[in-house]
Design a protein around this motif. Structure first.
Motif, PDB file in Angstrom:
ATOM      1  N   UNK A 108       0.857  -1.201   0.000  1.00 18.41           N
ATOM      2  CA  UNK A 108       0.000   0.000   0.000  1.00 18.41           C
ATOM      3  C   UNK A 108       0.889   1.246   0.000  1.00 18.41           C
ATOM      4  N   UNK A 109       1.949   1.225   0.790  1.00 15.35           N
ATOM      5  CA  UNK A 109       2.840   2.394   0.855  1.00 15.35           C
ATOM      6  C   UNK A 109       3.590   2.568  -0.465  1.00 15.35           C
ATOM      7  N   UNK A 110       4.044   1.456  -1.025  1.00 15.46           N
ATOM      8  CA  UNK A 110       4.802   1.531  -2.284  1.00 15.46           C
ATOM      9  C   UNK A 110       3.942   2.126  -3.394  1.00 15.46           C
ATOM     10  N   UNK A 111       2.658   1.810  -3.374  1.00 16.90           N
ATOM     11  CA  UNK A 111       1.763   2.351  -4.396  1.00 16.90           C
ATOM     12  C   UNK A 111       1.715   3.881  -4.303  1.00 16.90           C
ATOM     13  N   UNK A 112       1.613   4.381  -3.082  1.00 15.83           N
ATOM     14  CA  UNK A 112       1.603   5.835  -2.869  1.00 15.83           C
ATOM     15  C   UNK A 112       2.926   6.446  -3.324  1.00 15.83           C
ATOM     16  N   UNK A 113       4.027   5.823  -2.928  1.00 14.63           N
ATOM     17  CA  UNK A 113       5.355   6.373  -3.235  1.00 14.63           C
ATOM     18  C   UNK A 113       5.572   6.403  -4.750  1.00 14.63           C
ATOM     19  N   UNK A 114       5.174   5.324  -5.428  1.00 17.64           N
ATOM     20  CA  UNK A 114       5.332   5.286  -6.890  1.00 17.64           C
ATOM     21  C   UNK A 114       4.442   6.350  -7.533  1.00 17.64           C
ATOM     22  N   UNK A 115       3.224   6.496  -7.036  1.00 14.22           N
ATOM     23  CA  UNK A 115       2.283   7.471  -7.619  1.00 14.22           C
ATOM     24  C   UNK A 115       2.791   8.908  -7.459  1.00 14.22           C
ATOM     25  N   UNK A 116       3.614   9.138  -6.442  1.00 15.30           N
ATOM     26  CA  UNK A 116       4.127  10.495  -6.205  1.00 15.30           C
ATOM     27  C   UNK A 116       5.244  10.867  -7.168  1.00 15.30           C
ATOM     28  N   UNK A 117       5.724   9.885  -7.930  1.00 13.87           N
ATOM     29  CA  UNK A 117       6.836  10.153  -8.846  1.00 13.87           C
ATOM     30  C   UNK A 117       8.197   9.978  -8.199  1.00 13.87           C
ATOM     31  N   UNK A 287      19.037  23.863  -0.132  1.00 14.88           N
ATOM     32  CA  UNK A 287      19.828  23.205  -1.170  1.00 14.88           C
ATOM     33  C   UNK A 287      20.052  21.717  -0.991  1.00 14.88           C
ATOM     34  N   UNK A 288      19.235  21.064  -0.176  1.00 10.75           N
ATOM     35  CA  UNK A 288      19.383  19.609  -0.016  1.00 10.75           C
ATOM     36  C   UNK A 288      19.196  18.919  -1.367  1.00 10.75           C
ATOM     37  N   UNK A 289      19.941  17.841  -1.576  1.00 10.83           N
ATOM     38  CA  UNK A 289      19.852  17.096  -2.834  1.00 10.83           C
ATOM     39  C   UNK A 289      18.676  16.130  -2.851  1.00 10.83           C
ATOM     40  N   UNK A 290      18.031  15.977  -1.702  1.00 11.89           N
ATOM     41  CA  UNK A 290      16.893  15.059  -1.665  1.00 11.89           C
ATOM     42  C   UNK A 290      16.316  15.015  -0.272  1.00 11.89           C
ATOM     43  N   UNK A 291      15.244  14.231  -0.145  1.00  5.59           N
ATOM     44  CA  UNK A 291      14.568  14.079   1.144  1.00  5.59           C
ATOM     45  C   UNK A 291      14.295  12.604   1.360  1.00  5.59           C
ATOM     46  N   UNK A 292      14.309  12.191   2.623  1.00  9.69           N
ATOM     47  CA  UNK A 292      13.866  10.838   2.963  1.00  9.69           C
ATOM     48  C   UNK A 292      12.729  11.000   3.969  1.00  9.69           C
ATOM     49  N   UNK A 293      11.574  10.432   3.620  1.00 10.18           N
ATOM     50  CA  UNK A 293      10.336  10.720   4.345  1.00 10.18           C
ATOM     51  C   UNK A 293       9.655   9.418   4.765  1.00 10.18           C
ATOM     52  N   UNK A 294       9.193   9.371   6.018  1.00 10.63           N
ATOM     53  CA  UNK A 294       8.437   8.192   6.463  1.00 10.63           C
ATOM     54  C   UNK A 294       6.939   8.379   6.210  1.00 10.63           C
ATOM     55  N   UNK A 295       6.363   7.380   5.567  1.00 13.53           N
ATOM     56  CA  UNK A 295       4.935   7.370   5.216  1.00 13.53           C
ATOM     57  C   UNK A 295       4.343   6.059   5.707  1.00 13.53           C
ATOM     58  N   UNK A 296       3.116   6.096   6.189  1.00  9.59           N
ATOM     59  CA  UNK A 296       2.442   4.867   6.637  1.00  9.59           C
ATOM     60  C   UNK A 296       0.966   4.966   6.259  1.00  9.59           C
ATOM     61  N   UNK A 297       0.387   3.871   5.753  1.00  8.53           N
ATOM     62  CA  UNK A 297      -1.027   3.936   5.367  1.00  8.53           C
ATOM     63  C   UNK A 297      -1.925   4.272   6.557  1.00  8.53           C
ATOM     64  N   UNK A 298      -1.487   3.952   7.754  1.00 10.10           N
ATOM     65  CA  UNK A 298      -2.300   4.181   8.936  1.00 10.10           C
ATOM     66  C   UNK A 298      -1.348   4.464  10.111  1.00 10.10           C
ATOM     67  N   UNK A 299      -0.832   5.710  10.208  1.00  8.65           N
ATOM     68  CA  UNK A 299       0.235   6.006  11.177  1.00  8.65           C
ATOM     69  C   UNK A 299      -0.075   5.589  12.609  1.00  8.65           C
ATOM     70  N   UNK A 300      -1.355   5.654  13.014  1.00  9.62           N
ATOM     71  CA  UNK A 300      -1.667   5.305  14.411  1.00  9.62           C
ATOM     72  C   UNK A 300      -1.454   3.826  14.698  1.00  9.62           C
ATOM     73  N   UNK A 301      -1.361   3.018  13.636  1.00 13.42           N
ATOM     74  CA  UNK A 301      -1.136   1.580  13.848  1.00 13.42           C
ATOM     75  C   UNK A 301       0.319   1.176  13.604  1.00 13.42           C
ATOM     76  N   UNK A 302       1.190   2.152  13.313  1.00 10.30           N
ATOM     77  CA  UNK A 302       2.579   1.822  12.951  1.00 10.30           C
ATOM     78  C   UNK A 302       3.300   1.130  14.115  1.00 10.30           C
ATOM     79  N   UNK A 303       4.131   0.158  13.773  1.00 11.70           N
ATOM     80  CA  UNK A 303       4.894  -0.561  14.800  1.00 11.70           C
ATOM     81  C   UNK A 303       6.156   0.212  15.196  1.00 11.70           C
ATOM     82  N   UNK A 304       6.457   1.272  14.454  1.00 11.69           N
ATOM     83  CA  UNK A 304       7.674   2.033  14.724  1.00 11.69           C
ATOM     84  C   UNK A 304       7.495   3.458  14.195  1.00 11.69           C
ATOM     85  N   UNK A 305       7.809   4.449  15.001  1.00  9.19           N
ATOM     86  CA  UNK A 305       7.838   5.852  14.564  1.00  9.19           C
ATOM     87  C   UNK A 305       6.517   6.382  13.981  1.00  9.19           C
TER      88      UNK A 305
END
Ligand code: PEP
Ligand code: MN
Length: 342
Positions: A108-117, A287-305
């Protein structure tokens, strides 16, 4: 080396370096190839090289780090990770869950990440948890899911290794080895990843100075792996309104001293859902060359962070904002050099 130096000229210099008992590192650039020398304790007489065919100049690097330094390679490095670049004109977006939890969550997360480009997917299979009783990750089973994500969505995989066994597994299934903040000065692990030819995302230690971060990168490069990306992820300070204090001044400082790309992690940098997007914008603005972002389909149920995870719709909004900002402030493409490493 001079712009017209031949491959044989480069080989000759490398032979001379080896005959002196040192190690040579070839770094091709846009206009010329630089050859770094490591393993020497004191200074080396430039006369050893100056008159060899194809040599333009023998320069003493004055910093404690050599291979990462702009003195050796003035153009910015573009690091190829899988089939995409980090450090080039395009803003690199790496996104995904903190920890891989199960097939449904990962896909589910990969689908969102791919859709974002975005071109990179993150997710930990080996998790460095503060408590031994907290979820430790799915291990190799998680890495197999990441390999499926790559096949299905064409995303390049960034995932953490905490030890040598983990490095071997990430090299097998992933595209980029993440070295976490807690391992930034695990020197034997740095040497081990330096012996692979898989790109490394090196996160700043919880209380590491810029010099310590740069020397950690130097450890990896001194072993012959020149594909290193630095990451600011916040440091410990007395401030307690956020999980960490995100130190954005490190971005121009890194660009001032080194040719390596540097990305920012506003998820760990703030630890708070509502702060992630504002600090992502700020990171792009400095001027950062990129970002690393945590995404979760349902953050309140995440097992970490979970507290810092964005929902899919918050993440999509972040991407559209940072892309617009990046376009506005982009440097001319000529600032970057394609191709890196021998
Ligand atoms: C992570 O990226 O999930 C992580 C553990 O990061 P850090 O090493 O920066 O804490
Ligand atoms: Mn995390």
């Amino acid at each position: 080396m001079k712009p017209d130096a031949s491959g044989a000229d480069v080989q000759k210099v490398l032979q001379v370096i080896e005959a002196l008992g040192f190690r040579g590192h070839t770094l091709p650039g846009e206009n010329r190839t630089a050859i770094g020398v490591t393993g020497n304790r004191g200074s080396i007489d430039p006369a050893h090289f100056e008159n060899l065919p194809g040599v333009a100049d023998a320069i003493r690097v004055t910093k404690p780090y050599k291979l990462i330094s702009k003195e050796l390679r003035p153009e910015r490095s573009v690091i190829k990770v899988g089939n995409a670049n980090i450090g080039g004109p395009e803003l690199a977006m790496i996104a995904g869950p903190c920890a891989l939890e199960d097939h449904q969550q990962v896909f589910a997360t990969a689908e969102t990440v791919a859709a974002s480009g975005a071109k990179f997917f993150r997710g930990g299979a080996f998790k460095p948890r503060t408590s031994p009783y907290a979820f430790q990750g799915l291990g190799e089973e998680g890495l197999k899911m990441l390999a499926e994500v790559r096949d299905q969505f064409g995303l390049n995989i960034v995932t953490e290794a905490m030890d040598e066994h983990g490095v071997d597994a990430v090299v097998k299934y992933g595209d980029c080895i993440q070295i976490g903040a807690r391992n930034m000065q695990n020197f034997s692990l740095l040497k081990y990843v330096g012996q692979t030819r898989t790109p490394v995302l090196l996160k700043r230690g919880l209380s590491a100075t810029l010099d310590e971060l740069l020397l950690a990168a130097e450890y990896i490069m001194a072993e012959g792996n020149y594909d290193v990306i630095l990451c600011e992820r916040g440091i410990r300070t007395f401030a307690n309104h956020a999980r960490n204090t995100i130190d954005l001044s490190i971005v121009p400082a890194v660009h001032n001293l080194t040719h390596l790309p540097v990305i920012v992690d506003p998820s760990h940098g703030t630890g708070r859902n509502y702060m992630v997007t504002p600090l992502a914008r700020a990171a792009v603005a400095v001027g950062a060359d990129g970002l690393i972002i945590e995404v979760h389909p349902c953050p309140e149920e995440a097992l970490c962070d979970g507290a810092q995870a964005l929902t899919p719709s918050q993440y999509m909004e972040l991407v559209s904002q940072v892309r617009a900002l990046h376009e506005l402030i982009s440097e001319p493409v000529s600032a970057f050099a394609e191709g890196h490493g021998p």
